[in-house]
Structures are given as C-alpha cells and as structure tokens.
Design an enzyme around this catalytic site. Sequence first.
Site, mmCIF file in Angstrom:
data_model
loop_
_atom_site.group_PDB
_atom_site.id
_atom_site.type_symbol
_atom_site.label_atom_id
_atom_site.label_comp_id
_atom_site.label_asym_id
_atom_site.label_seq_id
_atom_site.Cartn_x
_atom_site.Cartn_y
_atom_site.Cartn_z
ATOM 1 N N GLU A 198 -29.890 41.430 -19.870
ATOM 2 C CA GLU A 198 -28.443 41.177 -19.914
ATOM 3 C C GLU A 198 -28.189 39.730 -19.498
ATOM 4 O O GLU A 198 -28.679 39.272 -18.461
ATOM 5 C CB GLU A 198 -27.700 42.150 -18.981
ATOM 6 C CG GLU A 198 -26.189 41.956 -19.032
ATOM 7 C CD GLU A 198 -25.383 43.216 -18.748
ATOM 8 O OE1 GLU A 198 -25.966 44.311 -18.691
ATOM 9 O OE2 GLU A 198 -24.151 43.099 -18.601
ATOM 10 N N ARG A 199 -27.428 39.034 -20.344
ATOM 11 C CA ARG A 199 -27.152 37.607 -20.106
ATOM 12 C C ARG A 199 -28.443 36.794 -19.998
ATOM 13 O O ARG A 199 -28.507 35.820 -19.242
ATOM 14 C CB ARG A 199 -26.288 37.405 -18.864
ATOM 15 C CG ARG A 199 -25.022 38.237 -18.834
ATOM 16 C CD ARG A 199 -24.195 38.082 -20.072
ATOM 17 N NE ARG A 199 -22.992 38.918 -20.046
ATOM 18 C CZ ARG A 199 -22.172 39.029 -21.093
ATOM 19 N NH1 ARG A 199 -22.414 38.388 -22.218
ATOM 20 N NH2 ARG A 199 -21.097 39.778 -21.019
ATOM 21 N N LYS A 253 -24.340 48.219 -8.026
ATOM 22 C CA LYS A 253 -23.077 47.820 -8.659
ATOM 23 C C LYS A 253 -22.295 49.111 -8.867
ATOM 24 O O LYS A 253 -22.636 49.920 -9.726
ATOM 25 C CB LYS A 253 -23.369 47.131 -9.996
ATOM 26 C CG LYS A 253 -22.148 46.862 -10.864
ATOM 27 C CD LYS A 253 -22.513 46.035 -12.111
ATOM 28 C CE LYS A 253 -21.296 45.796 -12.992
ATOM 29 N NZ LYS A 253 -21.579 44.927 -14.156
ATOM 30 N N GLU A 265 -16.907 47.413 -13.630
ATOM 31 C CA GLU A 265 -17.126 47.367 -15.072
ATOM 32 C C GLU A 265 -17.708 48.687 -15.584
ATOM 33 O O GLU A 265 -18.765 48.718 -16.213
ATOM 34 C CB GLU A 265 -18.015 46.171 -15.430
ATOM 35 C CG GLU A 265 -17.378 44.857 -14.987
ATOM 36 C CD GLU A 265 -18.129 43.604 -15.408
ATOM 37 O OE1 GLU A 265 -19.368 43.657 -15.494
ATOM 38 O OE2 GLU A 265 -17.474 42.574 -15.635
ATOM 39 N N ARG A 308 -22.759 45.313 -4.176
ATOM 40 C CA ARG A 308 -22.024 44.206 -4.802
ATOM 41 C C ARG A 308 -20.508 44.403 -4.691
ATOM 42 O O ARG A 308 -19.993 45.525 -4.775
ATOM 43 C CB ARG A 308 -22.449 44.037 -6.257
ATOM 44 C CG ARG A 308 -23.930 43.675 -6.354
ATOM 45 C CD ARG A 308 -24.387 43.561 -7.793
ATOM 46 N NE ARG A 308 -24.068 42.299 -8.410
ATOM 47 C CZ ARG A 308 -23.417 42.172 -9.557
ATOM 48 N NH1 ARG A 308 -22.936 43.223 -10.195
ATOM 49 N NH2 ARG A 308 -23.207 40.973 -10.062
ATOM 50 N N ARG A 328 -6.864 39.642 -10.958
ATOM 51 C CA ARG A 328 -8.284 39.962 -10.767
ATOM 52 C C ARG A 328 -8.897 39.181 -9.597
ATOM 53 O O ARG A 328 -9.756 39.694 -8.890
ATOM 54 C CB ARG A 328 -9.032 39.672 -12.071
ATOM 55 C CG ARG A 328 -10.536 39.721 -11.929
ATOM 56 C CD ARG A 328 -11.204 39.746 -13.288
ATOM 57 N NE ARG A 328 -12.609 39.388 -13.190
ATOM 58 C CZ ARG A 328 -13.424 39.303 -14.231
ATOM 59 N NH1 ARG A 328 -12.966 39.544 -15.461
ATOM 60 N NH2 ARG A 328 -14.691 38.976 -14.078
ATOM 61 N N LYS A 340 -20.032 37.401 -5.199
ATOM 62 C CA LYS A 340 -20.115 36.251 -6.106
ATOM 63 C C LYS A 340 -19.386 35.057 -5.510
ATOM 64 O O LYS A 340 -18.373 35.232 -4.838
ATOM 65 C CB LYS A 340 -19.495 36.591 -7.466
ATOM 66 C CG LYS A 340 -20.314 37.576 -8.272
ATOM 67 C CD LYS A 340 -19.796 37.701 -9.703
ATOM 68 C CE LYS A 340 -20.613 38.754 -10.452
ATOM 69 N NZ LYS A 340 -20.320 38.796 -11.898
ATOM 70 N N ASP A 390 -15.650 34.943 -11.961
ATOM 71 C CA ASP A 390 -16.965 35.303 -12.485
ATOM 72 C C ASP A 390 -17.776 34.078 -12.865
ATOM 73 O O ASP A 390 -17.790 33.697 -14.033
ATOM 74 C CB ASP A 390 -16.787 36.215 -13.712
ATOM 75 C CG ASP A 390 -18.072 36.929 -14.063
ATOM 76 O OD1 ASP A 390 -19.020 36.849 -13.272
ATOM 77 O OD2 ASP A 390 -18.115 37.562 -15.127
ATOM 78 N N GLU A 431 -24.863 31.986 -18.084
ATOM 79 C CA GLU A 431 -23.934 32.791 -18.877
ATOM 80 C C GLU A 431 -22.715 31.983 -19.322
ATOM 81 O O GLU A 431 -22.355 31.982 -20.493
ATOM 82 C CB GLU A 431 -23.485 34.011 -18.065
ATOM 83 C CG GLU A 431 -22.434 34.836 -18.783
ATOM 84 C CD GLU A 431 -22.029 36.099 -18.033
ATOM 85 O OE1 GLU A 431 -22.570 36.351 -16.944
ATOM 86 O OE2 GLU A 431 -21.164 36.818 -18.550
ATOM 87 N N TRP A 439 -9.372 42.258 -19.452
ATOM 88 C CA TRP A 439 -10.351 41.777 -18.470
ATOM 89 C C TRP A 439 -9.766 40.946 -17.328
ATOM 90 O O TRP A 439 -10.480 40.558 -16.402
ATOM 91 C CB TRP A 439 -11.452 40.974 -19.178
ATOM 92 C CG TRP A 439 -12.286 41.840 -20.062
ATOM 93 C CD1 TRP A 439 -12.117 42.061 -21.400
ATOM 94 C CD2 TRP A 439 -13.412 42.653 -19.669
ATOM 95 N NE1 TRP A 439 -13.062 42.950 -21.874
ATOM 96 C CE2 TRP A 439 -13.871 43.319 -20.827
ATOM 97 C CE3 TRP A 439 -14.069 42.872 -18.457
ATOM 98 C CZ2 TRP A 439 -14.960 44.209 -20.802
ATOM 99 C CZ3 TRP A 439 -15.152 43.739 -18.435
ATOM 100 C CH2 TRP A 439 -15.590 44.402 -19.594
HETATM 101 O O1 GCW Z 1 -20.607 38.040 -15.436
HETATM 102 C C1 GCW Z 1 -20.484 39.399 -15.743
HETATM 103 C C2 GCW Z 1 -21.361 39.626 -16.913
HETATM 104 C C3 GCW Z 1 -21.927 41.019 -16.998
HETATM 105 C C4 GCW Z 1 -22.535 41.369 -15.656
HETATM 106 C C5 GCW Z 1 -21.443 41.306 -14.607
HETATM 107 C C6 GCW Z 1 -21.946 41.596 -13.202
HETATM 108 C C7 GCW Z 1 -24.471 42.678 -15.109
HETATM 109 O O2 GCW Z 1 -20.656 39.298 -18.080
HETATM 110 O O3 GCW Z 1 -22.876 41.037 -18.034
HETATM 111 O O4 GCW Z 1 -23.185 42.613 -15.642
HETATM 112 O O5 GCW Z 1 -20.888 40.030 -14.581
HETATM 113 O O6 GCW Z 1 -22.159 40.643 -12.475
HETATM 114 O O7 GCW Z 1 -22.108 42.738 -12.840
#
Ligand code: GCW
Length: 688
Positions: free
Chosen positions: A170-171, A292, A296, A329, A346, A370, A375, A403, A549
């Site tokens: 992923e990514r 997680k 999402e 997370r 958000r 994060k 994001d 990403e 989103w």
């Molecule tokens: O930045 C976003 C990404 C998702 C990612 C998510 C996360 C793993 O687009 O692909 O999923 O964050 O950090 O959980």
Amino acid sequence: MSGVRSFFAGTDPCWLTPATKQPVLRAEVSVDSADPLADTVRAELDLLRQAAGAADAAPDGVREILLCTLDRLGRTPVGRDLADAVHAAVPRAGLGAEGFVVVRRGERLVIAAGAGRGLLYGWYHLLRQAAPLAATTGADHTEAHRPACAVRMVNQWDNMAVHPVMGSVERGYAGRSFFYRDGRVVADLSRVRDYARLLASVGINALSVNNVNVHATETRLLTDHLPDLARIADVLREHGITTYLSVSYAAPIELGGLDTADPREQRVARWWAEAVERVYSAIPDLGGFVVKADSENRPGPFTYGADHADGANLLARALRPHGGTVYWRCFVYDCHQDWRDRSTDRARAAYDHFVPLDGRFDDNVVLQVKYGPLDFQVREAVSPLIGALRHTRVALELQITQEYTGQQRHICYLGPLWTEILGFDTTGAGGPTIGDIASGRAGRPTGGVVAVSNVGDDANWTGHKLAQANLFAYGRLAWDPLASPDEVLAEWARATFAVDAATLAELTALMSGSLRTYEKYTAPLGVGFMVTPHTHYGPSVNGYEYSPWGTYHFADRDGVGVDRTVASGSGYTAQYPEPLASRYEDPASCPDELLLFFHHVPYSHVLRSGRTVIQHIYDTHFDGCDEVEDLVRRWSAIADRFDAATRRNVDERLAEQLRCAREWRDQVNTYFFRMSGVPDAEGRTIHR
Ligand code: GCW
C-alpha cells in the site's frame, strides 16, 4: 570490490558500498558468544576483511580495528593507554545497550560498546564515516554516541495477498513486497536479510512487518502463518531489529468465531490472551502489535460504544505478561463526512478523540500520531495532539514513502521536513519540541519514532535511486533528531556514490532544496491535497473538494483556504497552547506558509512577504517549475559521472517530474486565474 557486493545477495547495496571500506590490515572482534548479535558483528568484520584486499593500497588509513564490549577490553591486546582512553570516552550517563565509543590513536581504532548491538551501530558508523575518519589520520580521535529515541521503528505497509486496489505494498512505489508473495511469506528471505542490514546500518531497531490495513489473509499471520512470521523475526533479530505485527481489531470475530470484539467482554479478553500466548511461543521477543482501529473503515471499539482507551488497553493487557507493547494509531477521523457539513473539521479529529483519554492508557500502550493533523502533506500544521498528551506514551509517525511527495518519481529529500517537525516547539514558548517528546528529554513517557517504509522489490529498493536518501535520513534523524539534514544528506551521498567531492557537492545541493521545490509547484500555502483522488499522484485541484474525505480548500471567486479559527471557523486553533493558539488564530501573525491551512482569505490578502495570495500562488508555481528545469540541467551536467543504472533511473524520473510539475503549475494557475480573474503581475503564460 565485487566480492563485497556479493554479500548483498545481488541487490543494490545502497549506502553500504565498497567505496566506504577502511583500508585495514587487522580487524578483531571481542564479544561474548552468548550476545545475540555476536555472530552478526563477526560477519560484518569478515566483510571488511574481504574489502581490505581491494583497498589496502591506501597508505595512511587505520590499520587495525578492534570491536570490543567494555567488559572485555582488559582481556584484549589493545594496550593500557588505549583501554584507558576508551573508558574515559564513555559518557557519565553510560552507553546503554545501543551506544558506542570510537577511539582512534594513530593507526589503531577501537569501537567499544556495552553490548553487541552497540558494536554493530559503531561499526556502521565507521563505515559511513570512513572518509572523515581517514582524513584525521595520525590524529587522536574520540567520539561517543547514543541514540536519542529508544524506539526507532519502520512500518511496512506490505500486503501478503495483493490487494485489488492497493496492490502488493500500500502506497508502495518501488515494486512489489519482498516479504510476501501469493499470500505467503517468501521462502527465500535473503532480500529481507539485506533489508535488515540496511535498516540496522542507520540504527533502526524495530520493524512492523505488515500493512496496518490488515485484510483477511494478513489477519491469519496471528495463526496459520506464525511459523513464517517467526522466520522473519529470526532474520530481523540477527540485526538487532525487534519484530512487530499489525493486527486487526476484529480478529476475535474473524479468527475466533466470536460474535463480538467488545473490549469490555471477558471472552474477548480471553481470546486475545490466548492468541498472544501462541504468538509469543513462536516469537518470544516480539515487540508487540501495531493497530489501526476505527480508521478508514477498519474495525474498532466504537462499534461497541467503547472508546480507544478500552480498545488499546484490551490488547495491552494481553501483551503485558510477555513484555509486549501496543502501538495504537491515532489516525481516527470521519471519512464519510458530508462536504456540505461545515461544522466537521478532519484536522480536529485525533485531538478530540484522544486528549480526553489521556491518563487512561496502560503504560505498554503507545499512541502513534502522524506529524500533521491531516495526512503526511508536504506542508501542514504540526499535530497539536503530540504536545497535548502528558500522561500517555506517544510516538511520532512520519512517512518515508512519498505518497504525497511525488511517489518516488520526483526528487524530494524529506530530511528538512522531518527536522522541522522534530524541532517544532509544541508551546511556541520554549518547548518541549516534538524531538524532545519522542526522545524522552521532555520527561514525559515516550514511544519513540515510527515511519512508513519506502522499499519494494525494485532492483534499487526505492524506485528512484535518490529516494534511498530518505530511508537513510529517517534512521539518522531518529537516532539524532538534532542532526543537520544537509549533513545527513552529504553522509548518505558520500557513502553511496564513488564520485569526486565536487560531484557529491553538486548532487547534494540539488537534492537539498527539492522538498521546497515540490511544495512550490503543488498545493499552495499549506492548504494541502489538490491531488488526484485515490492515487494521490499529480494535480486535481477539485479532486477531493466534494468528497467525503474531509480535505477541502474552499476556493471561490473571492478567496481560498480553510477557516480553522475560533472566531469564525472550526476552532481548531484552540487545540494549541498559548502563545501558539493566538499566533495561528490571527492571519497577521500566522506564518505565511500555513496561512491557507488556518484561514480563508481573499486573493488580495497581503502576505507577510509583501505579496498578495494570488500573486504568491502564480509566483511559486512558475518558480517551482523553473526549479525542476534547473534540476534537470544540473543533473545532466553531472549524470555521466554516475553508474549507468543510476543515470538511466534518474534521467527517466526527472523527465516525469518535469512533465508532472508543469501539469501542476498549469492546472493550479489556471484554476485560480479562472476563479479570481486576477492576471499575473508579470504577464507570464496562464492558460485560460
Ligand atoms: O495516507 C493514508 C493513505 C492510506 C493509509 C492511511 C493510514 C494504510 O492514503 O493508504 O492506509 O493513510 O495511514 O492508515
């Protein structure tokens, strides 16, 4: 030279290249055989012995190297004076399990540490620093090092089974996973071993081995695939790396057949206790889990009306008897937001969810946050949550994989971004900084630092050869958050390429500002996103504007930006302490580069730079693109000094970067020209 490369099982050795090897005649290691890293340190020394044949023509370098744990120093033939010098070099606080000293007297050099892990880190330090150390030939030289952050973790976002949308990683922008193939752990782990060596060489000591989005196949890592997971852990352990596993919060349902994952139910706790018991019988030194949850569309405690302290503690209590930790997370927000709903922001979500729970988490829970509240944007505010949690262990989460920063097709050296984040003063009035918190210097409980990996099975690991610098820099900055990103970059370049000093200087000069170049041609003034939905590559100004989103720019004919003030917006600014809150609240004191993150302003708003917002947008987009043209020119001037694979790779990616940067420039400029009707003061081409 080729003999050394073969130790890398045929893959690109990145910065562990033969060019960095010391010319030595003798190299010895003295470490207790029971030390888990004893064999690894010895194997590294064998590498050096091989390299010495190729390099011993150099006359003036170190001729003898001894790697030795402090307790054995007296039993080696190192000599009284040198032994005394080594002991004197140990800082008063000691070296811990990971620190080391390097003491050189003339042709003899000693690396000493409390344990094998410190020796390994000292050894890699020597490899990276070979050139500077050689330059001190004859001089006495002493240095001591200890990592600032106790946990320096990397998260793989690798899927066991190729995901229909997200693929193998992923990514991931560097090919497929080299951990998994066809729903299984690969049989031959030699590439994983090479990776472990690369990670260890920059001080990484923890790795979570699967995507935080844990799908059906990966959920079974906890059961069916345990023996394979243990094989991975064996390889990582040899390099001082602790294995972590991402688990699904709903595993009791998915694997255990329960009808609930309610954290307050005894049978759920029992299921986790038994599952964890099985995992630890396969991997007794597992670090723990990464989770997680309620993020999402992943399952989590909210389904049961429970909160995240209940959820995290559930897993922490199962892990506790085994010494494990849960990295939980905080990327929890509403991804089904109605764009019409202006009351939801958000950026507020993580703080709003987690600050009220501060103090309720067990001490083997780490909240993984994060760096920004949105994001991983190239520019966004630093998360207020990290500074606000006083009674909970926190880990900073960074993203090495690019990403949102050009997906390893664009040159984007991330060191300066991470330095800025680590140095961010969480109060605006004398700290602590994020780096203080991650390293424990703030006196608060900490979980260290974590970052999402950027590697795959591409020959050069990272897709873009120059993106190797980001993996390197992450490790170096996690070890020492105060290190200069430019020096780290220079260290990487020197260790990676066998080219002359002027070429190295030119390469690092063109990489050093690449982050700010990227920022210039993408979304302006901290407003973020404007990327193509889902892929997150290339421009799409309104791509997310009417989406669920929560990432909007709110541009209209009069102005642009997100009002996050207390006075008229979402009130997000109040999540910061004073004087930061007031600084962000007032557009006059808000830093220019974050203006549109915090405020909705007219295009005619005059920035502190003296330019209007609209003119700033035009200027930065023209400049950013010009800077990419410049990158292409500068790279072409030095390209022929690099090996063919690097040359081809960088040429090809730079061409794409230039194409994409032009697309960004033209789409963003045209969009804002159409919206505002304000022409460019310099009359440059804006397509209508
Ligand atoms: O930045 C976003 C990404 C998702 C990612 C998510 C996360 C793993 O687009 O692909 O999923 O964050 O950090 O959980």
